[in-house]
Motif scaffolding. Sequence first.
Motif, mmCIF file in Angstrom:
data_model
loop_
_atom_site.group_PDB
_atom_site.id
_atom_site.type_symbol
_atom_site.label_atom_id
_atom_site.label_comp_id
_atom_site.label_asym_id
_atom_site.label_seq_id
_atom_site.Cartn_x
_atom_site.Cartn_y
_atom_site.Cartn_z
ATOM 1 N N ILE A 291 0.904 -1.291 -0.009
ATOM 2 C CA ILE A 291 -0.004 -0.049 -0.071
ATOM 3 C C ILE A 291 0.817 1.580 0.014
ATOM 4 N N ILE A 292 1.979 1.211 0.872
ATOM 5 C CA ILE A 292 2.669 2.384 0.800
ATOM 6 C C ILE A 292 3.619 2.524 -0.638
ATOM 7 N N TYR A 293 3.992 1.407 -1.262
ATOM 8 C CA TYR A 293 4.608 1.485 -2.575
ATOM 9 C C TYR A 293 3.486 2.167 -3.519
ATOM 10 N N THR A 294 2.292 1.829 -3.646
ATOM 11 C CA THR A 294 1.351 2.555 -4.293
ATOM 12 C C THR A 294 1.208 3.911 -4.055
ATOM 13 N N TRP A 295 1.218 4.236 -2.825
ATOM 14 C CA TRP A 295 0.866 5.702 -2.343
ATOM 15 C C TRP A 295 1.970 6.582 -2.775
ATOM 16 N N THR A 296 3.287 6.138 -2.526
ATOM 17 C CA THR A 296 4.369 6.887 -2.678
ATOM 18 C C THR A 296 5.442 6.717 -4.031
ATOM 19 N N LEU A 297 5.340 5.714 -4.432
ATOM 20 C CA LEU A 297 5.993 5.535 -5.721
ATOM 21 C C LEU A 297 5.315 5.540 -6.882
ATOM 22 N N LYS A 298 5.399 6.423 -7.724
ATOM 23 C CA LYS A 298 4.977 6.662 -9.132
ATOM 24 C C LYS A 298 4.960 5.403 -9.967
ATOM 25 N N GLU A 299 6.269 4.883 -10.276
ATOM 26 C CA GLU A 299 6.398 3.918 -11.033
ATOM 27 C C GLU A 299 5.439 2.651 -10.836
ATOM 28 N N PHE A 300 5.416 2.276 -9.272
ATOM 29 C CA PHE A 300 4.515 1.084 -8.976
ATOM 30 C C PHE A 300 2.963 1.276 -9.146
ATOM 31 N N ARG A 301 2.811 2.707 -9.023
ATOM 32 C CA ARG A 301 1.439 3.300 -9.078
ATOM 33 C C ARG A 301 1.074 2.967 -10.393
ATOM 34 N N GLN A 302 1.717 3.445 -11.469
ATOM 35 C CA GLN A 302 1.549 3.306 -12.852
ATOM 36 C C GLN A 302 1.576 1.686 -13.219
ATOM 37 N N GLY A 303 2.217 0.884 -12.593
ATOM 38 C CA GLY A 303 2.425 -0.451 -12.837
ATOM 39 C C GLY A 303 1.178 -1.137 -12.546
ATOM 40 N N PHE A 304 0.669 -0.827 -11.403
ATOM 41 C CA PHE A 304 -0.639 -1.516 -10.859
ATOM 42 C C PHE A 304 -1.776 -1.091 -11.788
ATOM 43 N N LYS A 305 -1.730 0.243 -12.311
ATOM 44 C CA LYS A 305 -2.913 0.557 -13.205
ATOM 45 C C LYS A 305 -2.629 0.086 -14.482
ATOM 46 N N SER A 306 -1.568 -0.410 -14.862
ATOM 47 C CA SER A 306 -1.319 -1.099 -16.216
ATOM 48 C C SER A 306 -1.631 -2.326 -16.183
ATOM 49 N N MET A 307 -1.312 -3.098 -15.018
ATOM 50 C CA MET A 307 -1.714 -4.455 -15.004
ATOM 51 C C MET A 307 -3.288 -4.670 -14.835
ATOM 52 N N VAL A 308 -3.917 -3.657 -14.191
ATOM 53 C CA VAL A 308 -5.355 -3.677 -13.941
ATOM 54 C C VAL A 308 -6.023 -3.711 -15.339
ATOM 55 N N ARG A 309 -5.422 -2.548 -16.180
ATOM 56 C CA ARG A 309 -5.825 -2.389 -17.650
ATOM 57 C C ARG A 309 -5.412 -3.377 -18.695
ATOM 58 N N CYS A 310 -4.729 -4.491 -18.169
ATOM 59 C CA CYS A 310 -4.055 -5.329 -19.016
ATOM 60 C C CYS A 310 -3.057 -4.956 -20.132
ATOM 61 N N ARG A 311 -2.279 -4.141 -19.688
ATOM 62 C CA ARG A 311 -1.353 -3.459 -20.566
ATOM 63 C C ARG A 311 0.126 -4.132 -20.250
ATOM 64 N N ARG A 312 0.542 -4.233 -21.565
ATOM 65 C CA ARG A 312 1.789 -4.763 -21.577
ATOM 66 C C ARG A 312 3.144 -3.629 -21.345
ATOM 67 N N GLN A 313 2.843 -2.467 -21.505
ATOM 68 C CA GLN A 313 3.745 -1.429 -21.148
ATOM 69 C C GLN A 313 3.020 -0.250 -20.234
ATOM 70 N N ILE A 314 3.854 0.377 -19.693
ATOM 71 C CA ILE A 314 3.461 1.614 -18.879
ATOM 72 C C ILE A 314 3.374 2.909 -19.754
ATOM 73 N N LEU A 315 2.450 3.450 -19.902
ATOM 74 C CA LEU A 315 2.166 4.367 -20.907
ATOM 75 C C LEU A 315 2.551 5.725 -20.209
#
Length: 358
Positions: A291-315
């Motif tokens: 939860i802390i990684y998602t809240w504080t680190l942008k790359e993890f936050r973007q990675g989680f969003k990309s996984m939920v949207r089934c994207r192979r790359q972070i836009l």
Amino acid sequence: MSLNKSALKSAPDMVYDLQWEDGLLVGLLGVSGLIGTVGNAAVILAFCLYRKVRTSANAFILNTSVFDLLTSAVVIPLIISSLMSGLPNCGGACCAFLGFQNLFSLLQSMLSCVLIAFNRYVHVVLSVDTYKRLFGPVKAVLWVVGAWVSGILIMFPAMSGIYGSLGWDAYVQICQLSSDDPASPLFFTNVVLSLYWVVVLAISAFYIRIYLHVRKGAMAVGQHLGHSPQQVSLQAVKRTKHMFYIFFTFLILTCPHAIINYVDFYATLLPEAVFFTIGAIYYLNTAVNPIIYTWTLKEFRQGFKSMVRCRRQILPNPPAGQPAVTRPARVRNVQFRLTVSNRVAQAGPSFALSEVNT
């Protein structure tokens, strides 16, 4: 710390009766196990899937997440099973292995926090060349392997039975350190907990040094002294602050557990409800980290969003002040020139690159 000899002799003969305190602990552990399993699995998957997440500095976060996942998915469910029955849920060898995993995960969390703080110290306070020499992609892996080797060496006295032994703890009803061995409490307090306080002091020293360095650079800028060696990038300072949040949360959740084991190892002074609640808070650390990684680190936050949207790359995010474009416009016979402001640099290099993370 003195040992209660009579309690040690009567431990195997105790008749276990499930109390409401145990139900409270089981409930808290169940929540921690569920959230920790999903969250840490997502952290590991994001690191493996996306190059933007796969940086040298995040390798230490990956190390923590791997052992947090083992604790959440394996150790906590078996602890719940033992609490419900009051008996070890597997044979002696299996219980000893679970005890090793339980303590080894704690050691890896501590060592990873040290490596993160040292990484930030080198990046902010020392030169870029020093950072590249110490934290290249390959060397980051070597640091992690070194943490594993160090953890095994620390656990060796208990693993070999020289100083304490791993197995069933009849007092807290979990597989950790055997309550039949009078040296087990001494190993926990003199080795594990002493190392815990050394780690806390070392990490605090790193972050204090970083704070003083950044403060000196800010004063130089405020006095219009121009560029000075003490000045660091805002991005580096912001990331260091986020890493400090990770350490501070770890300290808040684990410090009560360390203190209570110093003063009341056998849970004879404090009520069981207090002892078990503090134990549950300790295991909550495995669930809070993602939860802390998602809240504080942008790359993890973007990675989680990309996984939920089934994207192979972070836009990449759109430039500030401009709306995101959902569909590319079809424009014919028009050429666009890329300016400096159009080029979006990554927050840090991946393990596939030769540079190091900033």
